[in-house]
Design a protein around this motif. Structure first.
Motif: not given
Length: 285
Positions: A150-162, A196-202
């Motif tokens: 869904t709706w885009g590429i995660l903005p550069e610099g966003s903090a993520v965790m495995e 980016i992936y979003v929950r289908e129910d959302m």
């Protein structure tokens, strides 16, 4: 496949643009939102315009880069809901080479078959990714929940965790969102971009719900400690919109503290990311 509509009301002429990608090979992917289309090199995709059948108004393709995109033609199909007086005009393209380009559509008023005025214009950014490494799937199941692109590429610099692994691809969540089924997950491909992936129910929700925000706040270590030590701890969530974005603020109290909350958790209402954890001055009293 997700379709996102944007509608205009112009007299009797009602139009909507939706974006649909049609991959040439299985496993190819698309990320889209209201202004951005992301495809891979060699893929074809369609931009659908839903419009009223009207002799004096029509959407036309008025701009694209022939070095990046090949225009394959246009066609029509009836709407699935069989609404009378409505048709769907389809513009088909092929992505030729990696890069970022734009497609422009203009909504014209016609007289005697000739355009006499521009009523509206819409631009779409098309981001063409190279075919390297594994291509993220259109959807996948994780912890029993289906997630879709869904709706885009995660903005550069966003903090993520495995967060885990699906079919050899590492799944990530926003850092701080550590509950079991976050509203969004991310997959990193070989060119180091997070899809980016979003929950289908959302799907269709513009922001996470109040309960989602409360559940996220419960996973913050400070809140966990407070609730473990105080069985009667309770919370209140308040939504707010500011220049910097949309947020949920979840405050946590105990009965003996009636003024400020012991802990206030600020959460991005669109992504579910914990922005800040504040201990009001009353906590030290």
């Amino acid at each position: 496949m997700i379709k996102l509509d944007k509608r205009w009301n112009i007299g009797l002429a009602i139009a909507a643009i939706t974006v649909l990608a049609m991959p040439l090979s299985s496993g190819s992917g698309l990320v889209e939102n209201e202004t951005e289309i992301v495809v891979h090199e060699g893929e074809t995709f369609e931009i659908e315009i839903v419009e009223a059948i009207h002799p004096f108004y029509d959407w036309r393709l008025t701009g694209y880069d022939a070095e990046c995109l090949e225009f394959l033609g246009e066609s029509y199909r009836p709407p699935e809901d069989e609404i009378l007086g409505i048709t769907i005009k389809i513009f088909e393209f092929k992505a030729l080479k990696p890069g970022i380009t734009e497609v422009t559509f203009t909504y014209y008023e016609f007289k005697n078959g000739e355009p006499v005025g521009e009523v509206d214009e819409e631009e779409y950014e098309v981001r063409i990714l190279p075919l390297v490494g594994p291509i993220p799937p259109l959807e996948f199941k994780f912890n029993g929940v289906v997630y879709v692109q869904t709706w885009g590429i995660l903005p550069e610099g966003s903090a993520v965790m495995e967060f885990g692994e699906v079919d050899g691809l590492t799944v990530y969540a926003l850092k701080g969102v550590i509950h079991s089924t976050p509203p969004q997950l991310f997959i990193q491909n070989m060119i180091f971009e997070f899809v980016i992936y979003v929950r289908e129910d959302m799907i269709g929700q513009e922001m996470i719900s109040e309960q989602e925000a409360i559940n996220i706040s419960k996973e913050v270590p400070e809140v966990k400690k407070l609730t473990e030590e105080n069985e009667d701890a309770y919370c209140e969530a308040e939504y707010g919109e500011f220049n910097t974005g949309k947020y949920w603020e979840v405050g946590w109290w105990t009965p003996e503290n009636m003024r400020d909350p012991w802990i206030s958790v600020l959460i991005d209402a669109r992504t579910g990311e914990v922005v800040s954890v504040v201990h009001p001055e009353s906590m030290s009293r």
